[in-house]
Design a protein around this motif. Structure first.
Motif, PDB file in Angstrom:
ATOM      1  N   LEU A  75      41.639  37.082  52.219  1.00  0.00           N
ATOM      2  CA  LEU A  75      41.786  36.341  50.960  1.00  0.00           C
ATOM      3  C   LEU A  75      41.671  37.350  49.830  1.00  0.00           C
ATOM      4  O   LEU A  75      40.757  38.177  49.826  1.00  0.00           O
ATOM      5  N   LEU A  76      42.598  37.304  48.891  1.00  0.00           N
ATOM      6  CA  LEU A  76      42.516  38.248  47.776  1.00  0.00           C
ATOM      7  C   LEU A  76      42.935  37.590  46.468  1.00  0.00           C
ATOM      8  O   LEU A  76      43.764  36.688  46.437  1.00  0.00           O
ATOM      9  N   THR A  77      42.323  38.075  45.400  1.00  0.00           N
ATOM     10  CA  THR A  77      42.603  37.554  44.068  1.00  0.00           C
ATOM     11  C   THR A  77      42.918  38.721  43.143  1.00  0.00           C
ATOM     12  O   THR A  77      42.092  39.621  42.977  1.00  0.00           O
ATOM     13  N   ALA A  78      44.111  38.725  42.568  1.00  0.00           N
ATOM     14  CA  ALA A  78      44.494  39.737  41.588  1.00  0.00           C
ATOM     15  C   ALA A  78      44.050  39.263  40.207  1.00  0.00           C
ATOM     16  O   ALA A  78      43.914  38.048  39.966  1.00  0.00           O
ATOM     17  N   ARG A  79      43.820  40.198  39.297  1.00  0.00           N
ATOM     18  CA  ARG A  79      43.362  39.837  37.955  1.00  0.00           C
ATOM     19  C   ARG A  79      44.350  38.886  37.285  1.00  0.00           C
ATOM     20  O   ARG A  79      45.555  39.143  37.238  1.00  0.00           O
ATOM     21  N   GLY A  80      43.831  37.759  36.793  1.00  0.00           N
ATOM     22  CA  GLY A  80      44.668  36.793  36.104  1.00  0.00           C
ATOM     23  C   GLY A  80      45.569  35.970  37.012  1.00  0.00           C
ATOM     24  O   GLY A  80      46.442  35.260  36.524  1.00  0.00           O
ATOM     25  N   ARG A  81      45.357  36.073  38.329  1.00  0.00           N
ATOM     26  CA  ARG A  81      46.207  35.364  39.289  1.00  0.00           C
ATOM     27  C   ARG A  81      45.363  34.460  40.173  1.00  0.00           C
ATOM     28  O   ARG A  81      44.160  34.629  40.321  1.00  0.00           O
TER      29      ARG A  81
END
Length: 287
Positions: free
Chosen positions: A229-235
């Protein structure tokens, strides 16, 4: 994530010597430090970094960041040798961000800029935790067999991704590893022990949470395979899976929610981070 970016062929132009550069710099640092009459602990105090960082760089299992090389250069009386190498390292890291095979680049791009990363592993140590020797063992024994140039390139690619563990500000990073992953001695006793020590070193960092899912659990929310699971900045958060050489970057909110829910339950059922450290130390015979 199993780190199976090795499953598909790449272009010959993608082969380079990045891993050799980092390993050579580690050996050079070790010689310079000893010539300067400094222990790893003494150098870590002078450089305002952890002793684990010095040890990992010297062993070639951690990428020496450009600012680190510049900082330690005068401390080990390198006369600019390490500082000059900083430019080469900076260029190598830039190349690493774009050299992955086309099918893997979407994930590699997201991983490199993520502000949060959560890895669940069921078969092998996640790529961002692997030592060069462990990664090489995996590549050497896969079938069909790979040639030496391809193995070198893939080891370099895998190790280059580990720069995310040394970034600051640090992303939120967590791992849940099935106990079987650490009980399987890939590469033999020496490689296995080195890999366990690497995992222990990363798990002790305050920027990382690592948990072990013990084998004696009589219930489990998900045994279909590894995922990230990954979260990019602003996404929004996305999920990534690799099964039998087929990768998939999942962006559908409902599908991602299902993976997030599974990961939360897995973490709740796993050993705590402190208990996990104890478990690995016992496996190493340190308790």
């Amino acid at each position: 994530m199993s780190g199976n970016e090795e499953e598909r062929p790449e272009r010959p132009s993608e082969v380079d010597g990045t891993a050799h550069l980092f390993q050579a710099l580690g050996k050079i640092l070790k010689v310079l430090r000893r010539n300067a009459g400094l222990s790893q602990a003494e150098l870590s105090d002078l450089a305002h970094c952890s002793e684990d960082l010095i040890s990992s760089v010297e062993r070639g299992v951690r990428t020496p960041q450009p600012d680190f090389l510049v900082r330690v250069d005068p401390l080990v009386k390198a006369d600019g040798v390490l500082a000059v190498a900083a430019d080469d390292v900076r260029k190598a890291l830039a190349r690493a961000r774009v050299r992955h095979p086309d099918w893997f680049r979407d994930f590699a791009h997201e991983e490199a800029k993520a502000v949060a990363l959560h890895y669940y592993a069921v078969q092998a140590v996640p790529g961002v935790l692997q030592t060069p020797a462990y990664a090489r063992s995996l590549f050497e024994h896969r079938r069909p067999m790979l040639d030496e140039a391809t193995i070198e390139k893939r080891v370099a690619d895998r190790i280059s991704r580990q720069v995310l563990l040394d970034q600051w500000p640090a992303p939120t990073v967590s791992f849940v590893l099935e106990a079987a992953v650490l009980l399987r001695p890939f590469g033999g006793p020496k490689v296995h022990r080195e890999q366990l020590l690497r995992i222990l070193e990363v798990a002790r960092r305050r920027t990382v949470e690592l948990q072990i899912m013990p084998q004696d659990k009589d219930e489990h929310p998900y045994l279909d395979g590894a995922f990230t699971l990954l979260t990019a900045r602003g996404r929004r958060e996305v999920a990534y899976t690799e099964i039998y050489g087929h990768s998939r970057l999942i962006t559908d909110p409902e599908e991602v929610r299902a993976y997030t829910e599974r990961y939360g339950i897995i973490r709740a059922q796993a050993l705590t981070p402190r208990e996990s450290l104890d478990w690995i130390e016992k496996l190493l015979g340190e308790r």
